[in-house]
Write a protein that holds these residues in place. Structure first.
Motif, PDB file in Angstrom:
ATOM      1  N   PRO A 229       6.497  18.802  53.776  1.00 46.13           N
ATOM      2  CA  PRO A 229       6.403  18.868  55.239  1.00 46.13           C
ATOM      3  C   PRO A 229       5.070  18.302  55.745  1.00 46.13           C
ATOM      4  O   PRO A 229       4.033  18.434  55.088  1.00 46.13           O
ATOM      5  CB  PRO A 229       6.504  20.365  55.534  1.00 46.13           C
ATOM      6  CG  PRO A 229       7.163  20.949  54.330  1.00 46.13           C
ATOM      7  CD  PRO A 229       6.703  20.125  53.169  1.00 46.13           C
ATOM      8  N   GLY A 230       5.129  17.665  56.904  1.00 51.11           N
ATOM      9  CA  GLY A 230       3.917  17.213  57.568  1.00 51.11           C
ATOM     10  C   GLY A 230       3.480  15.806  57.262  1.00 51.11           C
ATOM     11  O   GLY A 230       2.424  15.383  57.754  1.00 51.11           O
TER      12      GLY A 230
ATOM     13  N   ARG B 265      13.407  15.243  61.666  1.00 54.00           N
ATOM     14  CA  ARG B 265      13.391  16.685  61.960  1.00 54.00           C
ATOM     15  C   ARG B 265      13.609  17.503  60.688  1.00 54.00           C
ATOM     16  O   ARG B 265      12.952  18.531  60.484  1.00 54.00           O
ATOM     17  CB  ARG B 265      14.468  16.996  63.005  1.00 54.00           C
ATOM     18  CG  ARG B 265      14.224  16.348  64.358  1.00 54.00           C
ATOM     19  CD  ARG B 265      15.142  16.927  65.421  1.00 54.00           C
ATOM     20  NE  ARG B 265      16.543  16.657  65.152  1.00 54.00           N
ATOM     21  CZ  ARG B 265      17.213  15.604  65.615  1.00 54.00           C
ATOM     22  NH1 ARG B 265      16.581  14.703  66.368  1.00 54.00           N
ATOM     23  NH2 ARG B 265      18.500  15.461  65.338  1.00 54.00           N
ATOM     24  N   ARG B 266      14.525  17.063  59.852  1.00 56.10           N
ATOM     25  CA  ARG B 266      14.857  17.822  58.644  1.00 56.10           C
ATOM     26  C   ARG B 266      13.664  17.867  57.692  1.00 56.10           C
ATOM     27  O   ARG B 266      13.414  18.896  57.046  1.00 56.10           O
ATOM     28  CB  ARG B 266      16.066  17.180  57.983  1.00 56.10           C
ATOM     29  CG  ARG B 266      16.637  17.958  56.815  1.00 56.10           C
ATOM     30  CD  ARG B 266      17.987  17.372  56.408  1.00 56.10           C
ATOM     31  NE  ARG B 266      18.992  17.528  57.461  1.00 56.10           N
ATOM     32  CZ  ARG B 266      20.239  17.045  57.383  1.00 56.10           C
ATOM     33  NH1 ARG B 266      20.627  16.371  56.304  1.00 56.10           N
ATOM     34  NH2 ARG B 266      21.084  17.226  58.374  1.00 56.10           N
ATOM     35  N   TRP B 267      12.966  16.749  57.571  1.00 54.66           N
ATOM     36  CA  TRP B 267      11.829  16.688  56.657  1.00 54.66           C
ATOM     37  C   TRP B 267      10.526  17.170  57.306  1.00 54.66           C
ATOM     38  O   TRP B 267       9.488  17.211  56.648  1.00 54.66           O
ATOM     39  CB  TRP B 267      11.637  15.260  56.157  1.00 54.66           C
ATOM     40  CG  TRP B 267      12.653  14.833  55.137  1.00 54.66           C
ATOM     41  CD1 TRP B 267      13.316  15.618  54.264  1.00 54.66           C
ATOM     42  CD2 TRP B 267      13.102  13.488  54.894  1.00 54.66           C
ATOM     43  NE1 TRP B 267      14.152  14.860  53.471  1.00 54.66           N
ATOM     44  CE2 TRP B 267      14.034  13.542  53.833  1.00 54.66           C
ATOM     45  CE3 TRP B 267      12.806  12.243  55.451  1.00 54.66           C
ATOM     46  CZ2 TRP B 267      14.671  12.408  53.331  1.00 54.66           C
ATOM     47  CZ3 TRP B 267      13.439  11.114  54.956  1.00 54.66           C
ATOM     48  CH2 TRP B 267      14.372  11.200  53.902  1.00 54.66           C
ATOM     49  N   ARG B 268      10.573  17.472  58.608  1.00 54.47           N
ATOM     50  CA  ARG B 268       9.367  17.869  59.368  1.00 54.47           C
ATOM     51  C   ARG B 268       8.262  16.818  59.210  1.00 54.47           C
ATOM     52  O   ARG B 268       7.083  17.138  59.005  1.00 54.47           O
ATOM     53  CB  ARG B 268       8.890  19.246  58.935  1.00 54.47           C
ATOM     54  CG  ARG B 268       9.815  20.369  59.406  1.00 54.47           C
ATOM     55  CD  ARG B 268       9.251  21.739  59.064  1.00 54.47           C
ATOM     56  NE  ARG B 268       9.435  22.061  57.655  1.00 54.47           N
ATOM     57  CZ  ARG B 268       8.850  23.067  57.022  1.00 54.47           C
ATOM     58  NH1 ARG B 268       7.995  23.841  57.680  1.00 54.47           N
ATOM     59  NH2 ARG B 268       9.089  23.295  55.750  1.00 54.47           N
ATOM     60  N   ALA B 269       8.686  15.555  59.327  1.00 53.34           N
ATOM     61  CA  ALA B 269       7.759  14.429  59.258  1.00 53.34           C
ATOM     62  C   ALA B 269       7.417  13.966  60.669  1.00 53.34           C
ATOM     63  O   ALA B 269       8.218  14.124  61.599  1.00 53.34           O
ATOM     64  CB  ALA B 269       8.383  13.278  58.477  1.00 53.34           C
ATOM     65  N   THR B 270       6.245  13.376  60.822  1.00 60.90           N
ATOM     66  CA  THR B 270       5.892  12.816  62.132  1.00 60.90           C
ATOM     67  C   THR B 270       6.892  11.744  62.535  1.00 60.90           C
ATOM     68  O   THR B 270       7.312  11.673  63.695  1.00 60.90           O
ATOM     69  CB  THR B 270       4.478  12.217  62.091  1.00 60.90           C
ATOM     70  OG1 THR B 270       3.548  13.242  61.742  1.00 60.90           O
ATOM     71  CG2 THR B 270       4.095  11.636  63.443  1.00 60.90           C
TER      72      THR B 270
ATOM     73  N   GLY C 286      12.062  11.263  65.765  1.00 62.75           N
ATOM     74  CA  GLY C 286      12.950  12.406  65.839  1.00 62.75           C
ATOM     75  C   GLY C 286      13.643  12.545  67.170  1.00 62.75           C
ATOM     76  O   GLY C 286      14.397  13.494  67.386  1.00 62.75           O
TER      77      GLY C 286
END
Length: 495
Positions: A179-180, A218-223, A239
Motif C-alpha cells: 500500500p502507498g 483503489r484496490r492497491w491503495r496506490a497514488t 482512481g
C-alpha cells in the motif's frame, strides 16, 4: 526538475540472464519442416530487474540493485554483466536464476527456451536492509521469482512508500504492490488479470482500460496506476474517471522485448528528478518508444567493461547506438545536417528524401552557440532542445546528434555515414564534404530544394503578421549556394 548529477535509484527485483542466438536460416531441416539456423553468434545481457537497473544506469544515474543471486554459472554471468554499471546488493538464492534464450534470424525471434528459475530467495542481508532504508526513490521490478514477495523486503518497501516515490512494475505470478506506492505499471493484459471482475468482456479500448486502472488504483491503495498499451502509449489513472492518455509516437521497431522495463526505469528516474506523475508517464512513453525504435532488447549490448554504457538522454535514441545497430544488420547509414530553426515544409521534404536513401537517418544539428556564430545574435529562434525534439518526432528521423562546432566535420568523422545528404543546388560546385566522406568510402548526394521555403522568409512573414516592427536579418539566397565561400565553393555552414 533538478539539474546536475541525477538522484540515485534503488531497483528491487528478480535479475534474469537473457541470451540471443542470432544466425541465418537458408534451408529446412530434412527430417522436420523447421528452419536450420546456422552461424549463430551469442549476445548476453541482464534481464528482468537487471535490465531495468542497467537502463537506468545508462541514463547516467547511480543505481543500486537489490536482487537474489546464487553460486552458479548464470548468477556469475549476471554479476559480470552488471557490476561495472550498478552497485549489486545480493540476497542469497538457493537454486538458479531464470535463463531465457531466444533463437533469432533476420531480427525475428523463432523460438525462446527458458530454464532455471527454481531458486528460493533467502533472508535479507544487512547491506540490503541499509540500501532499502536509505533509498530516495525505489523501482520494484517484479518478475515473480520471490524477491518482491520476501516478507522483510515488503515490510521495508511499505515503510519507504509513505516517504519516497516507489514505482512498482508487477508480475502476474508475483505479490500485489504494498500500500502507498506512487505508481503501479502493469500492461493491459496484466491489468485484466489482476482485476478480472472489473470489466465485462474483453479489456480493450480506453473505456475498459480506464475502468481497470481506476479499480486497481483503489484496490492497491496506490497514488496512481499507469497501464501500458504498447504502440498506443499508456493510460494514467488516479482512481477516478478522468484518466490521462499518453500517446506513443509511431515506431517501426520489431523487437518490443524490454519496453516495459524501459518505461518503468524512465518513469522511476523522472520521479527521482522531481517530475510529477503525468510528466513522468509522458517521459516513460517517449523513452520506451525510442527503445523499441533503436531495436529493443536485441540492441542492448553489455560487454562488462566500465564506461561502455552510453549516457543517453531518456526518450532520445542515441545516434551511435542507432548507427551500430544498422551497420550490424548490413544496412546503409544516412546523415544530413543543419540548424533546422523554425522547421518548415522544405526541411521535411529534404529529410524524407534523405531517409529514403538508406536504413536510418541521423540529423547533425547545430547547437545554439553554433547557430549564433553562424547566423548572428538573434538566432536561433528555437533552442536546441526543442529543435531536437521536433526533429526526433518526425517519422523519417531516427536520431539527432547535436554538435557545437561551426561545421559538422567532427560529428561526421565520428558517425562515418555511408551517405551525406545535402539539400540545395550544388550542381556546379565541389562540395567539401566529398573529400571527407571519401576517406571511409562514403558518398555525398544533393537533394532537390523546395522552392520558396526558408526559415528567413518564414520568420519575416511571422513578424509582419504580428506587426511588431522588428526587422528580420536578410540572409543569403537559400535556394542556391546559400553558404558560398571564396571562389563560389560552399562552406560548411548549412541550413
Amino acid at each position: 526538475m533538478t539539474r546536475g548529477t541525477p538522484p540515485p535509484l534503488v531497483v528491487v527485483g528478480d535479475a534474469l540472464l537473457d541470451r540471443d542466438l542470432s544466425g541465418r536460416a537458408e534451408r529446412l531441416c530434412p527430417d522436420a519442416p523447421v528452419p536450420v539456423v546456422e552461424a549463430c553468434t551469442e549476445r548476453a545481457r541482464p534481464g528482468g530487474a537487471g535490465l531495468a537497473a542497467y537502463l537506468a544506469a545508462r541514463d547516467g544515474r547511480d543505481v543500486t540493485l537489490v536482487t537474489a543471486l546464487g553460486d552458479d554459472p548464470a548468477s556469475d554471468r549476471i554479476r559480470d554483466l552488471l557490476q561495472p554499471y550498478v552497485r549489486l546488493v545480493a540476497l542469497p538464492l538457493h537454486g538458479r536464476p531464470v535463463e531465457k534464450t531466444r533463437i533469432r534470424v533476420d531480427g525475428q525471434s523463432l523460438l525462446r527456451v527458458d530454464s532455471g528459475g527454481e531458486g528460493r530467495v533467502g533472508a535479507l542481508t544487512d547491506a540490503a536492509r541499509q540500501a532499502l532504508r536509505a533509498a530516495r526513490t525505489v523501482l520494484v521490478s517484479d518478475y515473480g521469482r520471490g524477491v518482491a514477495a520476501q516478507p522483510e523486503v515488503r515490510e521495508l518497501l511499505a515503510a519507504r512508500a509513505g516517504v519516497v516515490p516507489v514505482v512498482w512494475d508487477p508480475h502476474p505470478q508475483g505479490p500485489p504492490p504494498v500500500p502507498g506506492v506512487r505508481l503501479v505499471t502493469p500492461n493491459s493484459s496484466e491489468a485484466a488479470g489482476f482485476a478480472p471482475d472489473a470489466v465485462d468482456g474483453p479489456a480493450t479500448g480506453v473505456r475498459a482500460v480506464s475502468r481497470l486502472a481506476a479499480v486497481l488504483a483503489r484496490r492497491w491503495r496506490a497514488t496512481a496506476v499507469a497501464v501500458t498499451l504498447g504502440r498506443h502509449g499508456a493510460l494514467l489513472s488516479y482512481g477516478d474517471g478522468h484518466p490521462l492518455v499518453a500517446p506513443a509516437p509511431e515506431v517501426h521497431g520489431a523487437d518490443a522485448c524490454g519496453a516495459g522495463d524501459r518505461f518503468a526505469s524512465a518513469v522511476a528516474g523522472l520521479l527521482a528528478d522531481g517530475a510529477v506523475l503525468s510528466e513522468a508517464v509522458l517521459g516513460g512513453v517517449a523513452a520506451a518508444s525510442a527503445f523499441v525504435a533503436e531495436g529493443g532488447a536485441s540492441a542492448v549490448y553489455v560487454d562488462g567493461r566500465p564506461g561502455h554504457a552510453e549516457r543517453a538522454r531518456p526518450g532520445r535514441p542515441d545516434p551511435f547506438e542507432v548507427v551500430s545497430r544498422v551497420r550490424a544488420a548490413g544496412g546503409t547509414v544516412v546523415a544530413t545536417g543543419g540548424c533546422f530553426d523554425l522547421l518548415h515544409a522544405g526541411h521535411v521534404s529534404t529529410l524524407r528524401a534523405a531517409r529514403a536513401l538508406g536504413d536510418c537517418l541521423v540529423v547533425c544539428l547545430n547547437s545554439d552557440e553554433s547557430v549564433r556564430r553562424l547566423k548572428g545574435p538573434g538566432r536561433p529562434f528555437v533552442p536546441q532542445e526543442d529543435r531536437a525534439k521536433v526533429l526526433q518526432a518526425l517519422e523519417c528521423v531516427d536520431a539527432v546528434l547535436v554538435f557545437d562546432e561551426d561545421t559538422p566535420e567532427a560529428a561526421l568523422d565520428r558517425l562515418r555515414p555511408d551517405v551525406w545528404a545535402k539539400g540545395g543546388d550544388y550542381a556546379d560546385a565541389t562540395l567539401p564534404e566529398a573529400a571527407l566522406l571519401a576517406r571511409w568510402g562514403g558518398q555525398v548526394v544533393v537533394l532537390p530544394y523546395v522552392d520558396g521555403r526558408s526559415t528567413t522568409n518564414l520568420a519575416r512573414v511571422v513578424c509582419q503578421s504580428a506587426g511588431d516592427g522588428h526587422p528580420v536579418p536578410r540572409a543569403a539566397d537559400h535556394r542556391t549556394r546559400e553558404h558560398a565561400g571564396k571562389g563560389g565553393v560552399p562552406t560548411w555552414r548549412s541550413r
